[in-house]
Design a protein around this motif. Sequence first.
Motif, mmCIF file in Angstrom:
data_model
loop_
_atom_site.group_PDB
_atom_site.id
_atom_site.type_symbol
_atom_site.label_atom_id
_atom_site.label_comp_id
_atom_site.label_asym_id
_atom_site.label_seq_id
_atom_site.Cartn_x
_atom_site.Cartn_y
_atom_site.Cartn_z
ATOM 1 N N UNK A 254 0.841 -1.270 -0.185
ATOM 2 C CA UNK A 254 -0.129 0.111 -0.200
ATOM 3 C C UNK A 254 0.839 1.185 0.090
ATOM 4 N N UNK A 255 0.661 2.254 -0.846
ATOM 5 C CA UNK A 255 1.148 3.487 -0.856
ATOM 6 C C UNK A 255 1.352 4.202 0.756
ATOM 7 N N UNK A 256 2.245 4.802 1.066
ATOM 8 C CA UNK A 256 2.145 5.310 2.623
ATOM 9 C C UNK A 256 1.420 6.290 2.671
ATOM 10 N N UNK A 257 0.885 6.958 1.574
ATOM 11 C CA UNK A 257 0.074 8.273 1.819
ATOM 12 C C UNK A 257 -1.228 7.751 1.717
ATOM 13 N N UNK A 258 -1.693 6.574 1.705
ATOM 14 C CA UNK A 258 -2.849 5.897 2.035
ATOM 15 C C UNK A 258 -3.070 5.582 3.645
ATOM 16 N N UNK A 259 -2.081 5.600 4.318
ATOM 17 C CA UNK A 259 -2.192 5.226 5.913
ATOM 18 C C UNK A 259 -2.562 6.491 6.349
ATOM 19 N N UNK A 260 -3.368 6.375 7.515
ATOM 20 C CA UNK A 260 -3.570 7.491 8.539
ATOM 21 C C UNK A 260 -2.434 8.045 8.914
ATOM 22 N N UNK A 261 -2.282 9.413 9.277
ATOM 23 C CA UNK A 261 -0.775 9.749 10.030
ATOM 24 C C UNK A 261 -0.529 9.155 11.072
ATOM 25 N N UNK A 262 -1.241 8.549 12.092
ATOM 26 C CA UNK A 262 -0.744 7.803 13.290
ATOM 27 C C UNK A 262 0.050 6.393 12.993
ATOM 28 N N UNK A 263 -0.393 5.889 11.600
ATOM 29 C CA UNK A 263 0.057 4.705 11.151
ATOM 30 C C UNK A 263 1.364 4.999 10.323
ATOM 31 N N UNK A 264 1.374 6.112 9.783
ATOM 32 C CA UNK A 264 2.494 6.731 8.982
ATOM 33 C C UNK A 264 3.823 6.652 10.236
ATOM 34 N N UNK A 265 3.247 7.556 11.241
ATOM 35 C CA UNK A 265 4.406 7.377 12.395
ATOM 36 C C UNK A 265 4.878 6.114 12.799
ATOM 37 N N UNK A 266 3.994 5.376 13.085
ATOM 38 C CA UNK A 266 4.529 4.041 13.724
ATOM 39 C C UNK A 266 5.199 3.205 12.535
ATOM 40 N N UNK A 267 4.882 3.685 11.297
ATOM 41 C CA UNK A 267 5.851 2.976 10.134
ATOM 42 C C UNK A 267 7.254 3.350 10.515
ATOM 43 N N UNK A 268 7.525 4.807 10.557
ATOM 44 C CA UNK A 268 8.662 5.505 10.873
ATOM 45 C C UNK A 268 9.321 4.780 12.233
#
Length: 512
Positions: free
Chosen positions: A398-412
């Motif tokens: 899945x493209x990173x932009x499709x994730x919610x902000x919080x899940x983007x943060x958890x990925x980082x």
Amino acid sequence: MEEYVIEMLNIRKEFSGFVANDNITLQLKKGEIHALLGENGAGKSTLMNVLFGLYQPEAGEIKVKGESVNITDPNVANDLGIGMVHQHFMLVDTFTVTENIILGKETSKGGVIDIKTAEEEVRKISERYGLAVDPQAKISDISVGMQQRVEILKTLYRGAEILIFDEPTAVLTPQEIKELIQILKTLINEGKSIILITHKLKEIMEVCDRVTVIRKGKGIGTVNVSETNPTDLASLMVGREVTFKTEKTEAKPTSDVLLINDLVVKDSRGVEAVRGLNLNVRAGEIVGIAGVDGNGQSELIEAITGLRKADKGSIKLNNKEILNLPPRKITESGLAHIPQDRHKHGLVLNYSVGENMVLQTYYQKPFSRSGIMNFKQIFDKARSLISEFDVRTPSEFTPARALSGGNQQKAIIGREVDRNPDILIAAQPTRGLDVGAIEFIHQRLIDQRDNGKAVLLISFELEEIMNVSDRIAVIYEGEIVAVVDPKETTEQELGLLMAGSKRQEAGEETNV
């Protein structure tokens, strides 16, 4: 029967078979602030994007003032009096405030855009709602908090009676949050109705009338704020009891991992933002930096991580000088960085989640050999980190932009912690995260410390700084003005130190 200005009845929204909203109902009364609460990825923003016409639901009905409507795009929403202030602002940096506000709704005189009349209209609306925005200011020259006010003005200029705020305080300083809450109250007094997406339970208790809770795409229920409390709301949201106090043993620091001496860093205007700063962070401890936004925190982080050139001083990592080395050299020396702006410095939004998980290591084995990427290894690694750090995503592709902000943060955070760095620089690591995710991230920071690593935490959340840090360094006008023990200070004393009071003065004032 009481009239609702908005009714979203049994809304269902799917993305390629993934159910983001599973028959959710939300009803907004006229003149209320209605909170929409849920974990990162629970489907809150998706539901509001359906209301605003950005997405079309697979099932369900939307009523505005009792009439069934079909909101096919945001223009239809605007015509129905619905405006949305998005979490990530939709502004053109090189345009003025007025140019951004009238974009797509320009009025002209003799074939030329009538900017003067528009500026006057913007000024009147700004004064009416206490927004204090300069219509002629350029977006690139104003603060994040002021940019948010421009987004609010944009909806009011288009005649919005119903306003949706998506995580409005995620990027604001404590002072800007207070000012926003006052603005919300003014809007209600002027007859508006508001839906507020937020993770912050304190804000819900302070400003909201009712709250609808959704969990993993399903509606859990709607409660009156006057009849609930933060603990019960957290349990409804996460589905389990949440601990607000971070449990940790006493720190056992050893030798210096990061040592900064006489550091001078200029900002983008050439003004000294960091002025002769001295700081050390030892293995086995978390040092928190407390300060009002704009006192040199960003420039300090960028100098440590190699994103900005320092003008003078020394930064040593494990006794080796890293001042002004390239970012890759610094990360290879044992530093990891959770950036405060996850979009600008943390992710490549059009890349998949899996590709983002190896942004720091893609050129190393086993992810690359002789310059050829091994995508099987990359996506195997990504699946492991997605599971370990509870990143809610349909898949690693899945493209990173499709994730919610919080899940983007958890990925980082998963990517950076997995590299097992000697020091972790965590800048606003829980910004935009729900209470369950905050609890998870705080524990990860403490685990790093307990594994003998150093952690430097930069946060505008005093509660977070007090809760997680073993030592607190207060930054004011680019200098560390005090280092205090969180067990021997108070939020009030810290606040005074952050405002420039000396330690003794701050202590005296807190004892009055």
